[in-house]
Design a protein around this motif. Structure first.
Motif, PDB file in Angstrom:
ATOM      1  N   THR A   1      46.389  48.688  31.066  1.00  0.00           N
ATOM      2  CA  THR A   1      47.807  48.662  31.418  1.00  0.00           C
ATOM      3  C   THR A   1      47.994  48.732  32.933  1.00  0.00           C
ATOM      4  OG1 THR A   1      48.326  49.813  29.383  1.00  0.00           O
ATOM      5  CG2 THR A   1      50.005  49.859  31.085  1.00  0.00           C
ATOM      6  N   TYR A   2      47.201  49.588  33.568  1.00  0.00           N
ATOM      7  CA  TYR A   2      47.344  49.758  35.011  1.00  0.00           C
ATOM      8  C   TYR A   2      46.756  48.592  35.788  1.00  0.00           C
ATOM      9  CZ  TYR A   2      49.633  54.193  35.160  1.00  0.00           C
ATOM     10  OH  TYR A   2      50.586  55.165  35.067  1.00  0.00           O
ATOM     11  N   LEU A   3      45.829  47.897  35.199  1.00  0.00           N
ATOM     12  CA  LEU A   3      45.191  46.800  35.934  1.00  0.00           C
ATOM     13  C   LEU A   3      45.950  45.494  35.788  1.00  0.00           C
ATOM     14  CD1 LEU A   3      41.402  47.453  35.413  1.00  0.00           C
ATOM     15  CD2 LEU A   3      42.750  47.669  37.476  1.00  0.00           C
TER      16      LEU A   3
ATOM     17  N   SER B   1      42.574  51.435  27.084  1.00  0.00           N
ATOM     18  CA  SER B   1      43.902  50.848  26.945  1.00  0.00           C
ATOM     19  C   SER B   1      44.795  51.225  28.132  1.00  0.00           C
ATOM     20  CB  SER B   1      44.503  51.280  25.602  1.00  0.00           C
ATOM     21  OG  SER B   1      45.837  51.678  25.727  1.00  0.00           O
ATOM     22  N   VAL B   2      44.708  52.466  28.600  1.00  0.00           N
ATOM     23  CA  VAL B   2      45.512  52.869  29.755  1.00  0.00           C
ATOM     24  C   VAL B   2      45.048  52.135  31.019  1.00  0.00           C
ATOM     25  CG1 VAL B   2      45.866  54.791  31.356  1.00  0.00           C
ATOM     26  CG2 VAL B   2      46.313  55.099  28.935  1.00  0.00           C
ATOM     27  N   VAL B   3      43.726  52.034  31.202  1.00  0.00           N
ATOM     28  CA  VAL B   3      43.217  51.343  32.388  1.00  0.00           C
ATOM     29  C   VAL B   3      43.673  49.885  32.379  1.00  0.00           C
ATOM     30  CG1 VAL B   3      41.105  50.523  33.503  1.00  0.00           C
ATOM     31  CG2 VAL B   3      41.288  52.909  32.789  1.00  0.00           C
TER      32      VAL B   3
ATOM     33  N   THR C   1      45.163  34.673  41.285  1.00  0.00           N
ATOM     34  CA  THR C   1      43.815  35.162  41.592  1.00  0.00           C
ATOM     35  C   THR C   1      43.736  36.670  41.338  1.00  0.00           C
ATOM     36  OG1 THR C   1      43.776  33.525  43.362  1.00  0.00           O
ATOM     37  CG2 THR C   1      42.003  35.148  43.341  1.00  0.00           C
ATOM     38  N   ARG C   2      44.780  37.383  41.785  1.00  0.00           N
ATOM     39  CA  ARG C   2      44.804  38.825  41.582  1.00  0.00           C
ATOM     40  C   ARG C   2      44.802  39.181  40.095  1.00  0.00           C
ATOM     41  NH1 ARG C   2      49.461  42.337  40.946  1.00  0.00           N
ATOM     42  NH2 ARG C   2      49.089  44.388  41.822  1.00  0.00           N
TER      43      ARG C   2
ATOM     44  N   LEU D   1      38.913  40.783  35.232  1.00  0.00           N
ATOM     45  CA  LEU D   1      37.474  41.024  35.362  1.00  0.00           C
ATOM     46  C   LEU D   1      37.198  42.522  35.531  1.00  0.00           C
ATOM     47  CD1 LEU D   1      34.525  40.230  35.760  1.00  0.00           C
ATOM     48  CD2 LEU D   1      35.062  39.622  38.140  1.00  0.00           C
ATOM     49  N   MET D   2      37.990  43.185  36.388  1.00  0.00           N
ATOM     50  CA  MET D   2      37.799  44.622  36.573  1.00  0.00           C
ATOM     51  C   MET D   2      37.960  45.360  35.238  1.00  0.00           C
ATOM     52  SD  MET D   2      37.012  47.123  38.457  1.00  0.00           S
ATOM     53  CE  MET D   2      37.413  47.892  40.018  1.00  0.00           C
TER      54      MET D   2
ATOM     55  N   MET E   1      41.338  38.713  38.804  1.00  0.00           N
ATOM     56  CA  MET E   1      40.458  39.803  39.250  1.00  0.00           C
ATOM     57  C   MET E   1      40.713  41.086  38.474  1.00  0.00           C
ATOM     58  SD  MET E   1      39.764  39.618  43.257  1.00  0.00           S
ATOM     59  CE  MET E   1      39.196  41.279  42.949  1.00  0.00           C
TER      60      MET E   1
ATOM     61  N   LEU F   1      41.451  55.521  26.764  1.00  0.00           N
ATOM     62  CA  LEU F   1      41.201  55.362  28.195  1.00  0.00           C
ATOM     63  C   LEU F   1      41.200  53.891  28.591  1.00  0.00           C
ATOM     64  CD1 LEU F   1      40.353  56.520  30.942  1.00  0.00           C
ATOM     65  CD2 LEU F   1      37.987  56.377  30.175  1.00  0.00           C
TER      66      LEU F   1
ATOM     67  N   ALA G   1      48.740  35.353  43.547  1.00  0.00           N
ATOM     68  CA  ALA G   1      49.139  36.173  42.397  1.00  0.00           C
ATOM     69  C   ALA G   1      48.260  35.876  41.184  1.00  0.00           C
ATOM     70  CB  ALA G   1      50.616  35.941  42.076  1.00  0.00           C
TER      71      ALA G   1
ATOM     72  N   VAL H   1      34.830  45.044  33.252  1.00  0.00           N
ATOM     73  CA  VAL H   1      33.706  45.824  33.781  1.00  0.00           C
ATOM     74  C   VAL H   1      33.931  47.313  33.511  1.00  0.00           C
ATOM     75  CG1 VAL H   1      32.405  46.430  35.870  1.00  0.00           C
ATOM     76  CG2 VAL H   1      33.151  44.074  35.516  1.00  0.00           C
TER      77      VAL H   1
END
Lengths: 92, 92, 92, 92
Positions: free
Chosen positions: A89-91, A85-87, A45-46, A52-53, A49, A83, A43, A56
């Protein structure tokens, strides 16, 4: 990526930390450490990641969608902020 | 949103389907239908919401990051495609 | 679900709030409110749905994996807590 | 974890593949490969990690929530299957 050297070092530091986390999962599995520590290591590690995503994707939005030399001022910063900020939230 | 009327109808159809799914969750809870059907209904509702979000993000990337009248050709389509494809992967 | 009446009311309150959020998305699309408010409404709806799913999964783990009358004490509470905590992390 | 040797080898193979994917992200960042390949590498690494997590959660549900020697037959297999299936859906 036309990132500055500093950005590159920051991203590399993140990915090396993630590699260390994956190695910890590997050691835990080798030592038969139990599902619970392995699930918690996975959890975190995810989450690392996803962080980091998000970095990027943010770089990509801010520096690659529009070539700022050919089209100065073309990127709508407010729309780009929304955009990113939404990304993020989803990540999470 | 400067979407065409057709795009708007498509998005509205999606959100109304999602409303129907949420109402089905509500009825299942009221009828004490059991955790399993509720979990499955929630999982499909979530997938439908991810699909709608992906549509809206794609519209946002393609039509709002750059004003195409003020800055024609400024949006790098290859970079925009890559972004949309990554966002879709994460929204699945 | 052998939930108490109180649990049922709590879950119903959650799902009705989610229905209200989906209806707000629908109104925003009808009013052509712009991608940004729609994306933010969708992000909060998704978070609320993840919260409801986490509740239902937790109920399922604690009350349906083992029939407590037929097999009292059979569910390992520590292992169940670890599972619920990991699922909550992933559903955020 | 009271996994068989074979299960352990399978999980170790998965985590080593993930380590290789993280190393590929690191090399791509070092080589300034561009955001797009990095985003795609991260997306596949994340999918591989979700697959590993699903395996570990499934092992946990099937072997640790109930001690099968102390409480034979106490785990409701249908309820466990439903849980594992929902978790896999969310981990995709």
């Amino acid at each position: 990526m036309t990132h500055t050297v500093r950005d590159k070092q920051k991203l590399l530091a993140r990915v090396r930390r993630i590699r260390g986390q994956v190695e910890a999962v590997e050691r835990a599995l080798e030592a038969e450490a139990g599902c619970e520590p392995v699930m918690h290591l996975l959890a975190s590690t995810r989450a690392a990641m996803a962080g980091l995503m998000a970095e990027v994707v943010e770089d990509h939005v801010r520096t690659h969608l529009v070539d700022p030399e050919a089209h100065p001022g073309a990127l709508n910063d407010t729309a780009a902020d929304a955009l990113v900020s939404v990304v993020r939230t989803y990540l999470k």
